[in-house]
Motif scaffolding. Structure first.
Motif, PDB file in Angstrom:
ATOM      1  N   ASN A  68     -51.887 -51.293  52.481  1.00 34.82           N
ATOM      2  CA  ASN A  68     -52.968 -50.989  53.411  1.00 34.82           C
ATOM      3  C   ASN A  68     -53.104 -49.460  53.447  1.00 34.82           C
ATOM      4  OD1 ASN A  68     -54.905 -51.077  55.367  1.00 34.82           O
ATOM      5  ND2 ASN A  68     -53.491 -51.547  57.045  1.00 34.82           N
ATOM      6  N   LEU A  69     -53.801 -48.915  52.459  1.00 34.68           N
ATOM      7  CA  LEU A  69     -53.912 -47.468  52.299  1.00 34.68           C
ATOM      8  C   LEU A  69     -55.363 -47.037  52.421  1.00 34.68           C
ATOM      9  CD1 LEU A  69     -51.657 -47.156  49.147  1.00 34.68           C
ATOM     10  CD2 LEU A  69     -50.984 -46.699  51.489  1.00 34.68           C
ATOM     11  N   GLU A  70     -55.552 -45.774  52.794  1.00 33.09           N
ATOM     12  CA  GLU A  70     -56.918 -45.260  52.890  1.00 33.09           C
ATOM     13  C   GLU A  70     -57.328 -44.551  51.608  1.00 33.09           C
ATOM     14  OE1 GLU A  70     -57.984 -43.365  56.472  1.00 33.09           O
ATOM     15  OE2 GLU A  70     -56.803 -44.737  57.691  1.00 33.09           O
ATOM     16  N   ASP A  71     -56.782 -43.364  51.360  1.00 35.05           N
ATOM     17  CA  ASP A  71     -57.219 -42.616  50.181  1.00 35.05           C
ATOM     18  C   ASP A  71     -56.084 -41.988  49.392  1.00 35.05           C
ATOM     19  OD1 ASP A  71     -56.633 -40.803  52.164  1.00 35.05           O
ATOM     20  OD2 ASP A  71     -58.265 -39.446  51.682  1.00 35.05           O
ATOM     21  N   LYS A  72     -54.838 -42.130  49.855  1.00 34.42           N
ATOM     22  CA  LYS A  72     -53.699 -41.532  49.155  1.00 34.42           C
ATOM     23  C   LYS A  72     -52.534 -42.510  49.093  1.00 34.42           C
ATOM     24  CE  LYS A  72     -54.604 -36.705  49.972  1.00 34.42           C
ATOM     25  NZ  LYS A  72     -54.797 -36.119  48.701  1.00 34.42           N
ATOM     26  N   LEU A  73     -51.778 -42.390  48.018  1.00 38.22           N
ATOM     27  CA  LEU A  73     -50.532 -43.130  47.846  1.00 38.22           C
ATOM     28  C   LEU A  73     -49.415 -42.104  47.928  1.00 38.22           C
ATOM     29  CD1 LEU A  73     -49.047 -45.800  46.993  1.00 38.22           C
ATOM     30  CD2 LEU A  73     -49.217 -44.936  44.666  1.00 38.22           C
ATOM     31  N   ASN A  74     -48.517 -42.266  48.893  1.00 36.34           N
ATOM     32  CA  ASN A  74     -47.413 -41.324  49.076  1.00 36.34           C
ATOM     33  C   ASN A  74     -46.141 -41.905  48.476  1.00 36.34           C
ATOM     34  OD1 ASN A  74     -48.930 -39.422  50.691  1.00 36.34           O
ATOM     35  ND2 ASN A  74     -48.887 -40.992  52.277  1.00 36.34           N
ATOM     36  N   LEU A  75     -45.517 -41.133  47.594  1.00 36.48           N
ATOM     37  CA  LEU A  75     -44.235 -41.516  47.001  1.00 36.48           C
ATOM     38  C   LEU A  75     -43.156 -40.643  47.622  1.00 36.48           C
ATOM     39  CD1 LEU A  75     -45.243 -41.648  43.220  1.00 36.48           C
ATOM     40  CD2 LEU A  75     -45.280 -43.510  44.874  1.00 36.48           C
ATOM     41  N   HIS A  76     -42.106 -41.258  48.178  1.00 32.55           N
ATOM     42  CA  HIS A  76     -41.000 -40.538  48.800  1.00 32.55           C
ATOM     43  C   HIS A  76     -39.717 -40.863  48.041  1.00 32.55           C
ATOM     44  CE1 HIS A  76     -43.628 -39.786  52.213  1.00 32.55           C
ATOM     45  NE2 HIS A  76     -43.921 -41.065  52.198  1.00 32.55           N
ATOM     46  N   PHE A  77     -39.074 -39.849  47.519  1.00 28.51           N
ATOM     47  CA  PHE A  77     -37.781 -39.997  46.857  1.00 28.51           C
ATOM     48  C   PHE A  77     -36.747 -39.466  47.848  1.00 28.51           C
ATOM     49  CE2 PHE A  77     -40.979 -39.366  43.601  1.00 28.51           C
ATOM     50  CZ  PHE A  77     -40.730 -40.422  42.743  1.00 28.51           C
ATOM     51  N   ASP A  78     -35.913 -40.362  48.405  1.00 31.57           N
ATOM     52  CA  ASP A  78     -35.025 -39.921  49.479  1.00 31.57           C
ATOM     53  C   ASP A  78     -33.537 -40.138  49.192  1.00 31.57           C
ATOM     54  OD1 ASP A  78     -34.928 -42.660  49.698  1.00 31.57           O
ATOM     55  OD2 ASP A  78     -35.784 -42.741  51.701  1.00 31.57           O
ATOM     56  N   TYR A  79     -33.207 -40.546  47.982  1.00 33.10           N
ATOM     57  CA  TYR A  79     -31.802 -40.751  47.647  1.00 33.10           C
ATOM     58  C   TYR A  79     -31.653 -40.776  46.136  1.00 33.10           C
ATOM     59  CZ  TYR A  79     -27.380 -43.158  46.889  1.00 33.10           C
ATOM     60  OH  TYR A  79     -26.119 -43.490  46.455  1.00 33.10           O
ATOM     61  N   SER A  80     -30.573 -40.205  45.638  1.00 35.21           N
ATOM     62  CA  SER A  80     -30.293 -40.295  44.202  1.00 35.21           C
ATOM     63  C   SER A  80     -28.797 -40.369  43.974  1.00 35.21           C
ATOM     64  CB  SER A  80     -30.874 -39.094  43.448  1.00 35.21           C
ATOM     65  OG  SER A  80     -30.166 -37.912  43.777  1.00 35.21           O
ATOM     66  N   GLU A  81     -28.426 -40.988  42.865  1.00 38.10           N
ATOM     67  CA  GLU A  81     -27.049 -40.993  42.374  1.00 38.10           C
ATOM     68  C   GLU A  81     -27.046 -40.261  41.051  1.00 38.10           C
ATOM     69  OE1 GLU A  81     -25.532 -44.936  41.994  1.00 38.10           O
ATOM     70  OE2 GLU A  81     -25.676 -45.339  44.138  1.00 38.10           O
ATOM     71  N   TRP A  82     -25.993 -39.550  40.783  1.00 39.07           N
ATOM     72  CA  TRP A  82     -25.808 -38.755  39.579  1.00 39.07           C
ATOM     73  C   TRP A  82     -26.660 -37.491  39.636  1.00 39.07           C
ATOM     74  CZ3 TRP A  82     -26.702 -44.132  38.660  1.00 39.07           C
ATOM     75  CH2 TRP A  82     -25.530 -44.840  38.461  1.00 39.07           C
ATOM     76  N   LEU A  83     -26.152 -36.481  39.047  1.00 39.64           N
ATOM     77  CA  LEU A  83     -26.797 -35.172  39.115  1.00 39.64           C
ATOM     78  C   LEU A  83     -27.083 -34.645  37.723  1.00 39.64           C
ATOM     79  CD1 LEU A  83     -24.385 -33.589  41.749  1.00 39.64           C
ATOM     80  CD2 LEU A  83     -26.521 -34.762  42.178  1.00 39.64           C
ATOM     81  N   GLY A  84     -27.847 -33.581  37.664  1.00 37.81           N
ATOM     82  CA  GLY A  84     -28.042 -32.883  36.407  1.00 37.81           C
ATOM     83  C   GLY A  84     -29.451 -32.845  35.894  1.00 37.81           C
ATOM     84  N   ALA A  85     -30.330 -33.697  36.383  1.00 33.19           N
ATOM     85  CA  ALA A  85     -31.710 -33.671  35.895  1.00 33.19           C
ATOM     86  C   ALA A  85     -32.389 -32.384  36.348  1.00 33.19           C
ATOM     87  CB  ALA A  85     -32.482 -34.879  36.413  1.00 33.19           C
ATOM     88  N   GLU A  86     -33.254 -31.874  35.520  1.00 32.05           N
ATOM     89  CA  GLU A  86     -33.973 -30.641  35.827  1.00 32.05           C
ATOM     90  C   GLU A  86     -35.137 -30.899  36.778  1.00 32.05           C
ATOM     91  OE1 GLU A  86     -36.582 -27.464  33.295  1.00 32.05           O
ATOM     92  OE2 GLU A  86     -34.859 -28.377  32.317  1.00 32.05           O
ATOM     93  N   TYR A  87     -35.872 -31.978  36.528  1.00 38.32           N
ATOM     94  CA  TYR A  87     -37.011 -32.314  37.372  1.00 38.32           C
ATOM     95  C   TYR A  87     -37.364 -33.788  37.214  1.00 38.32           C
ATOM     96  CZ  TYR A  87     -39.566 -31.715  32.965  1.00 38.32           C
ATOM     97  OH  TYR A  87     -39.990 -31.803  31.663  1.00 38.32           O
ATOM     98  N   ILE A  88     -38.143 -34.275  38.168  1.00 41.35           N
ATOM     99  CA  ILE A  88     -38.726 -35.611  38.071  1.00 41.35           C
ATOM    100  C   ILE A  88     -40.180 -35.405  37.684  1.00 41.35           C
ATOM    101  CG2 ILE A  88     -39.347 -37.710  39.306  1.00 41.35           C
ATOM    102  CD1 ILE A  88     -37.076 -37.112  41.252  1.00 41.35           C
ATOM    103  N   ARG A  89     -40.600 -36.056  36.638  1.00 41.79           N
ATOM    104  CA  ARG A  89     -41.988 -35.950  36.172  1.00 41.79           C
ATOM    105  C   ARG A  89     -42.730 -37.201  36.617  1.00 41.79           C
ATOM    106  NH1 ARG A  89     -44.400 -37.324  30.643  1.00 41.79           N
ATOM    107  NH2 ARG A  89     -46.361 -36.179  30.625  1.00 41.79           N
TER     108      ARG A  89
END
Length: 128
Positions: free
Chosen positions: A35-56
């Protein structure tokens, strides 16, 4: 002819990025699932393992005004790069991005999520 099974983005999921899926996943978007109006919001609030430079994040839009018969391009993309925190993603340093659902005759229909460098990673995604 073989049917194609598509994975649709859901309200909340754990996304595993590893060598098996080439450190990327693709989810299709159906606006009837939300039930959205004009935007889709993506929330990344937890991760396991480290080392990635960025999320594309790659938002892929389908242009409904174009014709395949005229050999016009019908897919358009927008790319976003979210810097991956050194200590990993936590509730205090969660990452968010908003994607337009529609722009003119272009409709959001697919979202690709990738990480670079190639590190096995689990990311928790919430959609609103």
């Amino acid at each position: 002819m073989k049917t194609v099974k598509r994975k649709f983005i859901i309200g909340e999921e754990n996304i595993r990025l590893n060598k098996i899926n080439n450190f990327q996943v693709t989810r299709y978007f159906n606006p009837n699932h939300f039930n959205l109006e004009d935007k889709l919001n993506l929330h990344f609030d937890y991760s396991e393992w480290l080392g990635a430079e960025y999320i594309r994040i790659l938002a892929i839009y389908f242009d409904t005004s174009k014709s395949m018969e005229a050999y016009e391009g019908i897919e358009f993309t927008e790319e976003y790069k979210l810097p991956f925190p050194e200590e990993g993603i936590t509730k205090t340093n969660a990452l968010s991005i908003s994607l337009k659902l529609k722009e003119d005759s272009k409709l959001l229909w697919k979202i690709a999520i990738q990480i670079r460098q190639d590190y096995n990673t689990l990311i928790h995604l919430t959609v609103s």
